[in-house]
Design an enzyme around this catalytic site. Structure first.
Site: not given
Length: 250
Positions: A139, A152, A156
């Site tokens: 991402s 998150y 990533k």
């Protein structure tokens, strides 16, 4: 090198998080282009993908033995494994001060640890063939951040570094490892965070230079490129497919 209608003919692909969104789009695109596919997800709706040459596998990828079973399933049904797509991912929106250890570890388990375990088992199956490709769905959050997504972004970022390091370890075996730095894609990943996750992502996509969010199929096309011989010189790359978000934030 142009795309051929059956460019993955004879290839066997394992896709995690395949019940919906990017994973579903990848599984269908690869199958359309000739691949035999194992579509893995803990959501039973993955069974709707069943058709000749595309086998759903209901499994919790965070559990011990899940990666081994998924790779063994590919080999049992199709005799080999050529491509792994680590797509499964989840997110929570909490500030660090409000986050529990369970919150943190649940994100890492799906987004990083499961990718590590599936990659490890896939590489074991690919080495004897001296060929293979692994594509991770990372991402722009691997490099950029905003409040409430620490778990998150950390996951990533770790996935991007796993991509680079594993790429160096396995290239001598003819195995290429790359990632897609995905931006806003109209999926259901945020449904547990906001009332209508797809609508939120569509609106957020309007803030990118391209002024829209992506459709899952658009990201699947990048995955297919990285998994194909057309990307034969890409090793350890994180290809940004984020509508320019990483450019303005970088």
């Amino acid at each position: 090198m142009s795309v051929t209608p059956q460019e993955f003919s004879g290839k066997v692909v394992l896709v995690t998080g395949a019940a919906s969104g990017i994973g579903r789009a990848v599984a269908l695109l690869m199958h359309e282009r000739g691949a035999s596919v194992i579509a893995e997800d803990k959501n039973p709706t993955v069974e709707s993908l069943a058709r000749p040459g595309l086998i759903p596998l209901i499994a919790d990828i965070t559990q011990d033995g899940a990666a081994e079973h998924a790779v063994a399933t590919a080999i049992a049904h199709f005799g080999r494994l050529d491509i792994l797509v680590n797509n499964a991912g989840i997110i929570i929106n909490k500030q660090v001060i409000d986050m529990t250890r369970m919150d943190w570890e649940s994100i890492q388990a799906v987004n990083v640890t499961a990718a590590f375990l599936h990659s490890r088992e896939a590489v074991k199956a690919m080495i004897p063939n001296n060929a293979g490709a692994i594509v991770n769905i990372a991402s722009y959050a691997a490099y950029q951040a905003f409040p409430t997504i620490a778990a998150y972004t950390a996951s990533k970022g770790a996935l991007a570094q796993l991509t680079r390091t594993l790429a160096l370890e396995v290239i001598d075996h003819g195995i290429r490892v790359n990632a897609v730095g995905s931006g806003d894609v109209i999926t259901r990943i945020l449904d547990s965070v906001v009332e209508d996750g797809a609508a939120f992502l569509a609106r957020h996509g309007e803030t990118t230079p391209i002024k829209r969010a992506a459709q899952p199929r658009e990201i699947a096309e990048v995955v297919a490129f990285l998994a194909s011989d057309r990307a034969s010189y890409l090793v350890g790359s994180v290809v940004m497919a984020d509508g320019g978000m990483s450019v303005i934030a970088g």
